[in-house]
Design an enzyme around this catalytic site. Sequence first.
Site, mmCIF file in Angstrom:
data_model
loop_
_atom_site.group_PDB
_atom_site.id
_atom_site.type_symbol
_atom_site.label_atom_id
_atom_site.label_comp_id
_atom_site.label_asym_id
_atom_site.label_seq_id
_atom_site.Cartn_x
_atom_site.Cartn_y
_atom_site.Cartn_z
ATOM 1 N N LYS A 44 0.832 -1.203 0.000
ATOM 2 C CA LYS A 44 0.000 0.000 0.000
ATOM 3 C C LYS A 44 0.866 1.253 0.000
ATOM 4 O O LYS A 44 0.373 2.371 0.025
ATOM 5 C CB LYS A 44 -0.901 0.001 1.241
ATOM 6 C CG LYS A 44 -2.054 -0.982 1.151
ATOM 7 C CD LYS A 44 -2.705 -1.260 2.499
ATOM 8 C CE LYS A 44 -3.316 -0.119 3.202
ATOM 9 N NZ LYS A 44 -4.002 -0.539 4.448
ATOM 10 N N LYS A 46 2.771 2.218 2.445
ATOM 11 C CA LYS A 46 2.834 2.898 3.741
ATOM 12 C C LYS A 46 3.519 1.996 4.762
ATOM 13 O O LYS A 46 3.462 0.778 4.674
ATOM 14 C CB LYS A 46 1.447 3.342 4.214
ATOM 15 C CG LYS A 46 0.423 2.269 4.493
ATOM 16 C CD LYS A 46 -1.019 2.813 4.487
ATOM 17 C CE LYS A 46 -1.378 3.654 5.669
ATOM 18 N NZ LYS A 46 -2.825 3.960 5.740
HETATM 19 N N1 C2G Z 1 -10.710 7.064 8.473
HETATM 20 C C1 C2G Z 1 -11.738 7.971 8.752
HETATM 21 N N2 C2G Z 1 -11.428 9.222 9.155
HETATM 22 C C2 C2G Z 1 -10.133 9.603 9.293
HETATM 23 C C3 C2G Z 1 -9.091 8.689 9.027
HETATM 24 C C4 C2G Z 1 -9.404 7.410 8.617
HETATM 25 O O1 C2G Z 1 -12.934 7.628 8.637
HETATM 26 N N3 C2G Z 1 -9.870 10.882 9.698
HETATM 27 C C5 C2G Z 1 -11.084 5.723 8.042
HETATM 28 C C6 C2G Z 1 -10.573 5.385 6.650
HETATM 29 O O2 C2G Z 1 -11.424 5.942 5.653
HETATM 30 C C7 C2G Z 1 -10.605 3.860 6.663
HETATM 31 C C8 C2G Z 1 -10.305 3.537 8.136
HETATM 32 O O3 C2G Z 1 -10.498 4.759 8.887
HETATM 33 O O4 C2G Z 1 -11.920 3.399 6.332
HETATM 34 C C9 C2G Z 1 -8.900 3.052 8.341
HETATM 35 O O5 C2G Z 1 -8.019 4.032 7.825
HETATM 36 P P1 C2G Z 1 -6.508 3.585 7.464
HETATM 37 O O6 C2G Z 1 -5.948 2.822 8.599
HETATM 38 O O7 C2G Z 1 -5.801 4.776 6.928
HETATM 39 O O8 C2G Z 1 -6.783 2.535 6.307
HETATM 40 P P2 C2G Z 1 -6.292 2.629 4.786
HETATM 41 O O9 C2G Z 1 -4.842 2.851 4.733
HETATM 42 O O10 C2G Z 1 -7.221 3.556 4.113
HETATM 43 O O11 C2G Z 1 -6.491 1.108 4.287
HETATM 44 O O12 C2G Z 1 -8.229 -2.454 1.732
HETATM 45 C C10 C2G Z 1 -8.510 -1.201 2.335
HETATM 46 C C11 C2G Z 1 -7.289 -0.629 2.977
HETATM 47 O O13 C2G Z 1 -6.685 -1.553 3.877
HETATM 48 C C12 C2G Z 1 -7.657 0.649 3.727
#
Ligand code: C2G
Length: 129
Positions: A44, A46
Amino acid sequence: MRKVITYGTFDLLHAGHINILKKAKDMGDFLIVGLSTDQFNLKKGKTAYHSFTHRKIILESIRYVDMIVPEKSWDQKIRDIKYYDIDAFVMGDDWEGKFDFLKPYCEVIYLPRTSGISTSKIKSDLNKI
Ligand code: C2G
């Protein structure tokens, strides 16, 4: 029993993560979280601060989370939805449209992100101290 699934890295846990986990749980009776492994995070583009083991320990302590499964690849979602008999897939709307291919298998719901907070914002703010 209505089952919901969501996926993510959930690094440096913050209110945005908690908000979506709560909303996802409120959409059913049982919430499964597909937690990105450290190896998958590399795909990803990250790198999480906390290891998968620590992110799992932290996530398991959240009242809204009923089960955690490792997220190892982009193409496991359909398999997961079938295997765990999922009714709804929930993600933040930064992913709007990206998972519509799941619609034949379950409800696909994109929820508004919590504004003003993100793991990358935490990291960059801390670097300014
Ligand atoms: N999220 C949110 N508000 C934020 C930050 C994050 O609603 N201020 C939500 C994201 O949209 C996501 C969840 O929290 O639905 C987890 O965020 P991340 O850990 O950043 O996940 P991500 O890197 O987007 O990975 O297959 C899907 C991926 O694994 C998603």
